[in-house]
Design an enzyme around this catalytic site. Sequence first.
Site, PDB file in Angstrom:
ATOM      1  N   SER A  53     -61.531   7.180  12.127  1.00  0.00           N
ATOM      2  CA  SER A  53     -60.824   6.789  13.348  1.00  0.00           C
ATOM      3  C   SER A  53     -61.555   7.386  14.547  1.00  0.00           C
ATOM      4  O   SER A  53     -62.484   8.184  14.398  1.00  0.00           O
ATOM      5  CB  SER A  53     -59.379   7.295  13.301  1.00  0.00           C
ATOM      6  N   TYR A  54     -61.106   7.018  15.740  1.00  0.00           N
ATOM      7  CA  TYR A  54     -61.760   7.490  16.947  1.00  0.00           C
ATOM      8  C   TYR A  54     -61.726   9.023  16.975  1.00  0.00           C
ATOM      9  O   TYR A  54     -60.653   9.630  16.863  1.00  0.00           O
ATOM     10  CB  TYR A  54     -61.047   6.932  18.182  1.00  0.00           C
ATOM     11  N   PRO A  55     -62.897   9.679  17.111  1.00  0.00           N
ATOM     12  CA  PRO A  55     -62.938  11.138  16.923  1.00  0.00           C
ATOM     13  C   PRO A  55     -62.640  11.955  18.160  1.00  0.00           C
ATOM     14  O   PRO A  55     -62.866  13.154  18.159  1.00  0.00           O
ATOM     15  CB  PRO A  55     -64.385  11.361  16.457  1.00  0.00           C
TER      16      PRO A  55
END
Length: 614
Positions: A332-334
């Site tokens: 997922s978006y980090p």
Amino acid sequence: MVRVLCVAEKPSISKAITGILSGGQFTTRNTGSNFIKNYDFDYPRTNARFTVTCVAGHLTERRFDDAHNKWHSCDPFALFEAPIVTTIPNDKKAIETNLRSEARNAQTLMIWTDCDREGEHIGMEIVQVCRRSNPQIVVKRARFSAIIAAQIHNAAQNPVELDRAQADAVEARTILDLRLGAAFSRLQTFNLQARFPQQIQELVSYGPCQFPTLGFVVARYEQVQAFVPEPFWYIYMSLTRPLSSDEGDEVVEFTWKRGNIFEHGVAFVIYEGVMRDPLARVTKVTRKETKKWCPLPLTTVELQKSGNRLLRLAPKKILDIAEKLYQEGFLSYPRTETDQFDPQFDFQSLIAKQTADPAWGAFATRLQGDGFQAPRKGKNNDNAHPPIHPTAYAGQLVGDEKRVYEFITRRFLACCSKDAEGWMTIIDVVAGGEDLNSQCFVSLGLVVLERNYLEVYTYDKWTGKTVPEFEEGDEFMPTVCELKEGRTTSPSLLTEADLVGLMDKNGIGTDATIAQHIQTIIDRKYVMARNEGATKYLVPSTLGIGLVEGYNKIGFERSLSKPQLRRETERMMVQVCQGQRTKGEMLAESIEKYQDVYVRARGQFNQIYEVCSS
């Protein structure tokens, strides 16, 4: 059929979006940039013809006008109000041309940049370019947190509005950092090069986040240098019991509840009181259930801290790897401040993807049954992205990419597991004939009953410790009862993980920029890394110490090396994002504060000379 121009932030994202939305049925066109392609396909779900393309990060750059841009063109103080020019650099001209060309034939512009502040600002840059050729184009924003089919289709079918307030906040910070960085960097460089021409020949840069970061390193270094160990005394008690002939002896240690005493005379008097009647009596036995809590969901800051401590990787490298894995659809978006999952989050579909792994697959399988427990909720929610988690199984990774992915995956599975369970025994004893706090001791025993999350989260340790069976009223003669001397130990130098925590606590940078600020002070040679065993500590250079100590000696109310000024800027950025303050108000207030600091620094720069000369 509506024509929709979709613009992503990077080539890898545009290609991934195309593959998902088109079902693999698309045509490809070259652009004037060797790195960027245009993809065309029909998207029947919205009755639209999509063209997907991208930029390569920020489209524009800012510099001072020609009268102020060169280093010796003006007094640095003039840079606080000098005109700023926004341009598209030559290496981005082909991208600009492609956007303008594609926008002419589109009715809708859909922004697919990363869903954070920087992404909103890049999106606004894209809008400005596209509207030069199509002023009537309708602007929409696709919002997503992972490159997975469900989220990408949902984003395409349910676009929202671009968040102009977030874009304004980024623009204000960019302008402010340009003014401050240029003014103070020129001030420092001109003065120090003139005073120390042989020693200082390179840029002596300043950054409003960079210097408080350096300040933390110098402050800890000076604490270590100034440390003088102090002696202290404590009573040590233990009981040795024989076990079976082949198991040897069992040593039970008791901790003195009074702790360490820094006056020998006081400690000796208490010890004498114990030794007058050393027979120990058990005053209380407590047996109770205990737990070791599973970890909270993973944020960007925690990823940097834990990754540095456990994987021995620099925070910037960890984020770079996580960003790459996100672009490849594995994470997922980090970049997220959120440490709580939405109650409707689909855990089981993601857990199922991990059942194939030979190392943690069996554990993931158990989580599909009664081993699952909803993750604990932390205190933070940025209302933008969920905690960092794996979105696909990545069994072919190697090296550091594999290590980072494994840590994130094990963390996610541990979050979805039950706490470790144990049975604790607490044995309170008193020696010396009186039930006084100064003569009380305690021994703790632990039996681990269910390891649960510890089976997959191998980075946590919880070790059992047996103690003999005691009952209240039991008496025994200690095998050892001694007054021992110890010495206080010096604080350690900062590690990168320590520095990440300090910056986050003090509001220096954002979760996504903290790593870069640390790397910057290393690249500028203000700080050096010192390896001691497996741990890397941060040590300030002579120049780094000189700059921080010099500014501290000037005696600002808010020193350039302290976090207060930047913390106020970050707070105002949040207010701009929330619509409580305008971009102009933030800039005016911040610039006025830094102008006052600049005037005082310039007038007392001899303080920095003195420290750098010593």
